[in-house]
Design an enzyme around this catalytic site. Sequence first.
Site, PDB file in Angstrom:
ATOM      1  N   GLY A  14      86.030  35.728 -48.550  1.00  0.00           N
ATOM      2  CA  GLY A  14      85.281  34.498 -48.296  1.00  0.00           C
ATOM      3  C   GLY A  14      83.808  34.779 -48.111  1.00  0.00           C
ATOM      4  O   GLY A  14      83.168  34.264 -47.194  1.00  0.00           O
ATOM      5  N   SER A 141      87.439  34.202 -33.398  1.00  0.00           N
ATOM      6  CA  SER A 141      86.612  33.073 -32.939  1.00  0.00           C
ATOM      7  C   SER A 141      86.753  32.934 -31.434  1.00  0.00           C
ATOM      8  O   SER A 141      87.800  33.269 -30.862  1.00  0.00           O
ATOM      9  CB  SER A 141      87.082  31.780 -33.604  1.00  0.00           C
ATOM     10  OG  SER A 141      86.456  30.661 -32.990  1.00  0.00           O
ATOM     11  N   TYR A 154      93.960  26.010 -35.695  1.00  0.00           N
ATOM     12  CA  TYR A 154      92.851  26.970 -35.826  1.00  0.00           C
ATOM     13  C   TYR A 154      92.829  27.916 -34.617  1.00  0.00           C
ATOM     14  O   TYR A 154      92.740  29.138 -34.769  1.00  0.00           O
ATOM     15  CB  TYR A 154      91.536  26.199 -35.954  1.00  0.00           C
ATOM     16  CG  TYR A 154      90.323  27.107 -36.113  1.00  0.00           C
ATOM     17  CD1 TYR A 154      90.091  27.782 -37.305  1.00  0.00           C
ATOM     18  CD2 TYR A 154      89.412  27.280 -35.061  1.00  0.00           C
ATOM     19  CE1 TYR A 154      88.983  28.619 -37.455  1.00  0.00           C
ATOM     20  CE2 TYR A 154      88.299  28.103 -35.203  1.00  0.00           C
ATOM     21  CZ  TYR A 154      88.097  28.765 -36.401  1.00  0.00           C
ATOM     22  OH  TYR A 154      87.000  29.596 -36.547  1.00  0.00           O
TER      23      TYR A 154
HETATM   24  N1  LIG Z   1      81.003  28.570 -38.432  1.00  0.00           N
HETATM   25  C1  LIG Z   1      81.356  28.720 -37.162  1.00  0.00           C
HETATM   26  O1  LIG Z   1      80.881  27.993 -36.260  1.00  0.00           O
HETATM   27  C2  LIG Z   1      82.353  29.796 -36.777  1.00  0.00           C
HETATM   28  C3  LIG Z   1      82.577  30.054 -35.419  1.00  0.00           C
HETATM   29  C4  LIG Z   1      83.486  31.043 -35.052  1.00  0.00           C
HETATM   30  C5  LIG Z   1      84.149  31.766 -36.023  1.00  0.00           C
HETATM   31  N2  LIG Z   1      83.902  31.497 -37.347  1.00  0.00           N
HETATM   32  C6  LIG Z   1      84.639  32.299 -38.328  1.00  0.00           C
HETATM   33  O2  LIG Z   1      83.730  32.835 -39.273  1.00  0.00           O
HETATM   34  C7  LIG Z   1      84.404  33.004 -40.524  1.00  0.00           C
HETATM   35  C8  LIG Z   1      83.582  32.359 -41.634  1.00  0.00           C
HETATM   36  O3  LIG Z   1      83.479  30.966 -41.358  1.00  0.00           O
HETATM   37  P1  LIG Z   1      82.309  30.071 -42.024  1.00  0.00           P
HETATM   38  O4  LIG Z   1      81.900  29.091 -40.988  1.00  0.00           O
HETATM   39  O5  LIG Z   1      81.317  30.920 -42.669  1.00  0.00           O
HETATM   40  O6  LIG Z   1      83.178  29.281 -43.136  1.00  0.00           O
HETATM   41  P2  LIG Z   1      82.735  28.590 -44.533  1.00  0.00           P
HETATM   42  O7  LIG Z   1      81.276  28.346 -44.578  1.00  0.00           O
HETATM   43  O8  LIG Z   1      83.670  27.438 -44.705  1.00  0.00           O
HETATM   44  O9  LIG Z   1      83.060  29.731 -45.621  1.00  0.00           O
HETATM   45  C9  LIG Z   1      84.376  30.136 -45.801  1.00  0.00           C
HETATM   46  C10 LIG Z   1      84.436  31.045 -47.007  1.00  0.00           C
HETATM   47  O10 LIG Z   1      85.819  31.422 -47.178  1.00  0.00           O
HETATM   48  C11 LIG Z   1      86.205  31.189 -48.503  1.00  0.00           C
HETATM   49  N3  LIG Z   1      87.638  30.897 -48.528  1.00  0.00           N
HETATM   50  C12 LIG Z   1      88.290  29.822 -48.006  1.00  0.00           C
HETATM   51  N4  LIG Z   1      89.602  29.925 -48.237  1.00  0.00           N
HETATM   52  C13 LIG Z   1      89.795  31.082 -48.921  1.00  0.00           C
HETATM   53  C14 LIG Z   1      90.914  31.748 -49.452  1.00  0.00           C
HETATM   54  N5  LIG Z   1      92.151  31.237 -49.332  1.00  0.00           N
HETATM   55  N6  LIG Z   1      90.730  32.909 -50.112  1.00  0.00           N
HETATM   56  C15 LIG Z   1      89.481  33.451 -50.252  1.00  0.00           C
HETATM   57  N7  LIG Z   1      88.381  32.871 -49.758  1.00  0.00           N
HETATM   58  C16 LIG Z   1      88.529  31.701 -49.114  1.00  0.00           C
HETATM   59  C17 LIG Z   1      85.337  30.053 -48.996  1.00  0.00           C
HETATM   60  O11 LIG Z   1      85.262  30.098 -50.416  1.00  0.00           O
HETATM   61  P3  LIG Z   1      84.489  28.939 -51.294  1.00  0.00           P
HETATM   62  O12 LIG Z   1      83.034  29.148 -51.013  1.00  0.00           O
HETATM   63  O13 LIG Z   1      84.814  29.251 -52.698  1.00  0.00           O
HETATM   64  O14 LIG Z   1      85.032  27.634 -50.792  1.00  0.00           O
HETATM   65  C18 LIG Z   1      84.009  30.393 -48.299  1.00  0.00           C
HETATM   66  O15 LIG Z   1      83.278  31.319 -49.076  1.00  0.00           O
HETATM   67  C19 LIG Z   1      85.801  32.390 -40.343  1.00  0.00           C
HETATM   68  O16 LIG Z   1      86.732  33.407 -40.056  1.00  0.00           O
HETATM   69  C20 LIG Z   1      85.629  31.482 -39.150  1.00  0.00           C
HETATM   70  O17 LIG Z   1      86.843  31.252 -38.463  1.00  0.00           O
HETATM   71  C21 LIG Z   1      83.032  30.551 -37.750  1.00  0.00           C
END
Ligand SMILES: NC(=O)c1ccc[n+]([C@@H]2O[C@H](COP(=O)([O-])OP(=O)(O)OC[C@H]3O[C@@H](n4cnc5c(N)ncnc54)[C@H](OP(=O)(O)O)[C@@H]3O)[C@@H](O)[C@H]2O)c1
Length: 244
Positions: A14, A141, A154
Amino acid sequence: MTPLLTGKVALVTGGARGLGRAICRTFRAEGARVAFTYARNEDAKNELLRDLGADGLAARVGVCDVPGTEAFLRSIEDAFGPLDILVNNAAITQNLPLALLEEDDWDRVMDTNVKGTFLTSRVVLRGMMRRRKGVILNVGSLAGERAIEAPIHYCTSKAAIRGFTEALAKEVARHGIRVLDLAPGLLEDGLGRNLPEHRLAEYLKHCALGRVGTFEEIARLAAFLVSERNAYMSGATIVADGGV
Ligand SMILES: NC(=O)c1ccc[n+]([C@@H]2O[C@H](COP(=O)([O-])OP(=O)(O)OC[C@H]3O[C@@H](n4cnc5c(N)ncnc54)[C@H](OP(=O)(O)O)[C@@H]3O)[C@@H](O)[C@H]2O)c1
């Protein structure tokens, strides 16, 4: 300062958007060659590949697609050499209360966030164990660590990442492999976007630093955690939440 990851080869799941993209860019800036997967966003993938240049590689491979991951790993190792670092970053969520969660919703979130982490790790571990070195960084998280208001599936999936990290760290330490769980608080965008206003206000009220984190802050921490300067840490969950 000497770059943290000179000569290392990393795979970030991702990686095309959000935190994954920041991790790819930071790892590259720290001297690594970086491969990443994505689900469907071709524009985001192309933009990041342009930034990474000859030191980047991408494939549209779902985290539960074992043959696809195995094939991509072969391409990475042909192009860059043996894989040193895996970041299990890909995850999804939905802002729904339990009463509205369908069984399919639960399965999709658990499959992507937990089963995908297990399957991708299993693919890369064979080579790491043979070479007797490697690091796996799972992105957890704060939602898996504390009682905060967040979607049930989640939170459950991120609590599972902690257990997975601890158990796997014990199991593979004898093969020279470290496993860590990096658990961010609320970040600037990505899965944290579209949060109901009251939940953002609640977070900021309880956060000592009084703001959400940036992707870059977490990516810099990730680079340190997987680097050889952090050689004595394994099985740990590192919470980076501005002091909630
Ligand atoms: N953002 C926050 O506030 C936050 C807080 C705590 C933890 N996190 C953690 O940080 C990590 C990244 O989150 P983010 O906020 O950056 O999310 P995001 O912007 O939604 O990006 C998620 C990425 O994962 C890819 N993805 C989704 N499903 C997939 C699959 N089945 N196989 C391969 N790739 C897949 C998506 O691909 P596409 O681009 O092609 O859709 C995207 O590139 C996650 O583990 C999340 O739980 C985030």
